[in-house]
Design an enzyme around this catalytic site. Structure first.
Site, mmCIF file in Angstrom:
data_model
loop_
_atom_site.group_PDB
_atom_site.id
_atom_site.type_symbol
_atom_site.label_atom_id
_atom_site.label_comp_id
_atom_site.label_asym_id
_atom_site.label_seq_id
_atom_site.Cartn_x
_atom_site.Cartn_y
_atom_site.Cartn_z
ATOM 1 N N LYS A 22 55.502 1.170 -11.501
ATOM 2 C CA LYS A 22 55.433 -0.076 -10.715
ATOM 3 C C LYS A 22 54.296 0.009 -9.696
ATOM 4 O O LYS A 22 53.477 -0.910 -9.592
ATOM 5 C CB LYS A 22 56.760 -0.304 -9.977
ATOM 6 C CG LYS A 22 56.685 -1.381 -8.909
ATOM 7 C CD LYS A 22 58.011 -1.607 -8.215
ATOM 8 C CE LYS A 22 58.263 -0.750 -7.008
ATOM 9 N NZ LYS A 22 57.453 -1.050 -5.824
ATOM 10 N N ASN A 23 54.253 1.110 -8.956
ATOM 11 C CA ASN A 23 53.285 1.189 -7.864
ATOM 12 C C ASN A 23 51.846 1.378 -8.329
ATOM 13 O O ASN A 23 50.915 1.206 -7.541
ATOM 14 C CB ASN A 23 53.673 2.315 -6.885
ATOM 15 C CG ASN A 23 54.858 1.922 -6.022
ATOM 16 O OD1 ASN A 23 55.315 0.783 -6.073
ATOM 17 N ND2 ASN A 23 55.354 2.861 -5.236
ATOM 18 N N CYS A 115 60.430 -5.625 7.367
ATOM 19 C CA CYS A 115 60.825 -5.079 6.079
ATOM 20 C C CYS A 115 62.020 -4.190 6.334
ATOM 21 O O CYS A 115 62.122 -3.580 7.393
ATOM 22 C CB CYS A 115 59.633 -4.303 5.533
ATOM 23 S SG CYS A 115 60.048 -3.065 4.349
ATOM 24 N N ARG A 120 56.362 -1.420 8.936
ATOM 25 C CA ARG A 120 55.346 -1.466 7.863
ATOM 26 C C ARG A 120 54.220 -2.452 8.142
ATOM 27 O O ARG A 120 54.030 -3.439 7.422
ATOM 28 C CB ARG A 120 56.006 -1.781 6.527
ATOM 29 C CG ARG A 120 56.993 -0.722 6.125
ATOM 30 C CD ARG A 120 57.568 -0.976 4.769
ATOM 31 N NE ARG A 120 56.775 -0.414 3.690
ATOM 32 C CZ ARG A 120 57.139 -0.456 2.417
ATOM 33 N NH1 ARG A 120 58.233 -1.037 2.070
ATOM 34 N NH2 ARG A 120 56.389 0.087 1.496
ATOM 35 N N ASP A 303 60.116 7.898 -1.532
ATOM 36 C CA ASP A 303 60.807 7.046 -2.505
ATOM 37 C C ASP A 303 61.888 7.798 -3.292
ATOM 38 O O ASP A 303 62.601 7.190 -4.086
ATOM 39 C CB ASP A 303 59.793 6.419 -3.480
ATOM 40 C CG ASP A 303 59.000 5.296 -2.817
ATOM 41 O OD1 ASP A 303 59.352 4.881 -1.711
ATOM 42 O OD2 ASP A 303 58.007 4.833 -3.435
ATOM 43 N N ARG A 395 63.855 -4.794 -8.842
ATOM 44 C CA ARG A 395 62.457 -4.800 -8.403
ATOM 45 C C ARG A 395 61.717 -3.588 -8.959
ATOM 46 O O ARG A 395 60.499 -3.645 -9.135
ATOM 47 C CB ARG A 395 62.370 -4.760 -6.872
ATOM 48 C CG ARG A 395 62.785 -6.047 -6.203
ATOM 49 C CD ARG A 395 62.426 -5.996 -4.731
ATOM 50 N NE ARG A 395 61.109 -5.402 -4.573
ATOM 51 C CZ ARG A 395 60.727 -4.662 -3.541
ATOM 52 N NH1 ARG A 395 61.540 -4.445 -2.554
ATOM 53 N NH2 ARG A 395 59.510 -4.160 -3.489
HETATM 54 C C1 UD1 Z 1 53.540 2.553 -0.767
HETATM 55 C C2 UD1 Z 1 54.506 2.371 -1.907
HETATM 56 C C3 UD1 Z 1 55.937 2.659 -1.455
HETATM 57 C C4 UD1 Z 1 56.008 4.044 -0.816
HETATM 58 C C5 UD1 Z 1 54.944 4.206 0.258
HETATM 59 C C6 UD1 Z 1 54.870 5.623 0.796
HETATM 60 C C7 UD1 Z 1 53.434 0.675 -3.258
HETATM 61 C C8 UD1 Z 1 53.436 -0.724 -3.744
HETATM 62 N N1 UD1 Z 1 54.394 1.013 -2.390
HETATM 63 O O1 UD1 Z 1 53.909 1.614 0.233
HETATM 64 O O2 UD1 Z 1 56.786 2.620 -2.604
HETATM 65 O O3 UD1 Z 1 57.280 4.210 -0.224
HETATM 66 O O4 UD1 Z 1 53.646 3.880 -0.255
HETATM 67 O O5 UD1 Z 1 54.672 6.528 -0.214
HETATM 68 O O6 UD1 Z 1 52.623 1.478 -3.656
HETATM 69 N N2 UD1 Z 1 51.156 2.056 8.049
HETATM 70 C C9 UD1 Z 1 50.625 1.586 9.235
HETATM 71 N N3 UD1 Z 1 49.624 0.642 9.180
HETATM 72 C C10 UD1 Z 1 49.134 0.175 8.007
HETATM 73 C C11 UD1 Z 1 49.665 0.663 6.801
HETATM 74 C C12 UD1 Z 1 50.675 1.611 6.848
HETATM 75 O O7 UD1 Z 1 51.056 1.996 10.305
HETATM 76 O O8 UD1 Z 1 48.237 -0.677 8.024
HETATM 77 C C13 UD1 Z 1 52.243 3.069 8.075
HETATM 78 C C14 UD1 Z 1 53.552 2.556 7.487
HETATM 79 O O9 UD1 Z 1 54.301 1.835 8.433
HETATM 80 C C15 UD1 Z 1 54.219 3.848 7.059
HETATM 81 C C16 UD1 Z 1 53.028 4.731 6.630
HETATM 82 O O10 UD1 Z 1 51.877 4.124 7.217
HETATM 83 O O11 UD1 Z 1 54.869 4.453 8.146
HETATM 84 C C17 UD1 Z 1 52.799 4.837 5.134
HETATM 85 O O12 UD1 Z 1 52.842 3.537 4.578
HETATM 86 P P1 UD1 Z 1 51.992 3.113 3.307
HETATM 87 O O13 UD1 Z 1 51.480 4.336 2.619
HETATM 88 O O14 UD1 Z 1 51.011 2.075 3.695
HETATM 89 O O15 UD1 Z 1 53.124 2.439 2.400
HETATM 90 P P2 UD1 Z 1 52.871 1.251 1.403
HETATM 91 O O16 UD1 Z 1 51.496 1.339 0.874
HETATM 92 O O17 UD1 Z 1 53.360 -0.014 1.987
#
Ligand code: UD1
Length: 416
Positions: A22-23, A115, A120, A303, A395
């Site tokens: 999925k990701n 979320c 996030r 995850d 999902r």
């Molecule tokens: C992706 C995965 C999700 C997984 C996560 C961590 C997808 C679609 N989803 O989510 O399944 O659980 O990686 O492995 O691939 N953060 C910030 N600012 C930002 C972006 C992120 O502070 O602009 C923080 C988030 O709040 C979190 C951390 O960074 O604490 C990691 O998040 P991130 O790697 O961005 O997760 P996703 O990409 O949303």
């Protein structure tokens, strides 16, 4: 609303095939926005999140045909706005931002908002686009981005964000000059996306390391490609096999992506054999309590934290599960406790004291991975477990009840 009913106590046995990731599918589908002509993608899983991103692309004027293979043609993008209705059901909709700005010079994407598993934010995506010369405004709950042409830049991510790395990597492919991403996410899904982008004619070097270099090119061309196997789905079935004391071959997965889990399951007393194109997990001995700390790849995946906690709930001692990636990702704990688990949460740690057995109960899914953990708990619990709000599981897990029943579980979906 549908429910999943499980009668626990069966040892899982047999073979299960892992679906496409999925990701990895989500950013790769979004990357079609960078090209003109038909892209053909194989191994796309049949999941609610995939339906959402397809709807989103269609709303942008993209032509979509089929499911697997999925054919996507973004020759005529007629709209650059991702609406709140679509973004609110799936945060990963933010992945259209980078490609739209790069190809069209503008995008209007709803802010994802809160979320279930924490705040996030997307601040790092936005800062990086600003560093590349885009003008970014936040107006009426939407991100408005505009640029005549993105410029290559040196970007440092404060946190190694997965979708942030993917978004900016896509944007940088069509930027003028070279972009350097420092402290980039190293997840295999980032590498899969970089490979597909390179097949499209991009010049990306270093994906899979913390430093990714992208030399901008004038245009990209469509491709025919295959999505990597879903390592989180594979990991969930590995834990299920060990948890039930079963013996399961998990096929069409990539064991190299699962080193952190393999290591922990070995420590916890499971027998794991690497096969050609898969692996075999056998449980049956006592479950040894081990400590777990979630980390970005190649650390233990957040995850799989909820699913691993179920295994630890039946461990022979005390296990400390530390969640360092997301705040507030322990919503499964209360539900597991209603099934007899003994868990205390202190800030970002859960102290799990092993109990001899879990008992079936009516439980409610709160997010995707939490619902997987409740299904796993139902497989070993004594009696009946009834899981509601199963749209969360839909999902991210393709045909989970069919795959588990083919392994001998007593599980069924009741349509409602
Ligand atoms: C992706 C995965 C999700 C997984 C996560 C961590 C997808 C679609 N989803 O989510 O399944 O659980 O990686 O492995 O691939 N953060 C910030 N600012 C930002 C972006 C992120 O502070 O602009 C923080 C988030 O709040 C979190 C951390 O960074 O604490 C990691 O998040 P991130 O790697 O961005 O997760 P996703 O990409 O949303």
């Amino acid at each position: 609303m549908d429910k999943i009913i499980i009668y626990g106590g069966e040892k899982l046995k047999g073979e299960v095939r892992v679906s496409g990731s999925k990701n990895a599918s989500l950013p790769i589908i979004a990357s079609s926005l960078l090209t003109e002509g038909w892209n053909i993608l194989h191994n796309i899983p049949d999941l609610a999140d995939i339906t959402t991103i397809k709807k989103l692309l269609v709303s942008l004027g993209v032509q979509i045909e089929g499911d697997n293979p999925l054919r996507i043609n973004a020759s005529n993008i007629t709209n650059c706005e991702a609406s709140y209705d679509l973004v609110k059901t799936m945060r990963a909709s933010i992945l259209v931002l980078g490609p739209l700005v790069a190809r069209m010079g503008r995008a209007r994407v709803s802010l994802p908002g809160g979320c279930a598993i924490g705040a996030r934010p997307v601040n790092l995506h936005l800062k990086a686009l600003k560093d590349m010369g885009a003008k970014i405004d936040l107006r009426d709950g939407y991100i408005e981005a505009e640029t005549s042409k993105l410029k290559g830049a040196k970007i440092y991510f404060d946190i190694a964000t997965v979708t942030g790395t993917e978004n900016i990597m896509m944007a940088a492919t069509l930027a003028e000059g070279t972009t350097l991403l420092e402290n980039a996410a190293r997840e295999p899904e980032v590498v899969n996306l970089a490979d597909v982008l390179n097949h499209m004619g991009a010049k990306i070097y270093g994906a899979g390391t913390t430093m990714i270099k992208i030399e901008g090119v004038e245009s990209l061309h469509p491709v025919e490609d295959t999505i990597m196997p879903d390592r989180i789905e594979a990991g969930t079935y590995m834990i299920a096999a060990g948890l039930t004391g079963g013996d399961v071959k998990i096929l069409e997965c990539e064991p190299a992506h699962l080193d952190a889990l393999i290591n922990k399951l070995n420590e916890a007393g499971m027998d794991i054999t690497i096969l050609n194109g898969g692996l075999r997990v056998a449980g049956g001995k006592k479950i040894i309590s081990v400590d777990i700390k979630t980390l970005p790849y190649p650390g233990f995946p957040t995850d799989l934290q909820a699913q691993m906690m179920v295994l630890m709930a039946l461990g022979n001692g005390i296990s400390v599960v530390r969640e360092t990636v997301f705040e507030n990702r322990f919503m499964h704990v209360n539900e597991l406790m209603r099934m007899g688990a003994d868990i205390t949460v202190e800030e970002n740690s859960a102290i799990v004291r092993g109990v001899p057995m879990l008992r079936g109960a009516p439980v409610m899914a709160t997010d995707l991975r939490a619902s997987a953990s409740l299904i796993l708990a139902g497989l070993v619990a004594c009696g009946k477990t009834e899981l509601s709000r199963v749209y969360h599981i839909d999902r991210g897990y393709e045909c989970i009840e069919k795959k588990l029943s083919s392994l001998g579980a007593r599980i069924e979906r009741v349509r409602g």
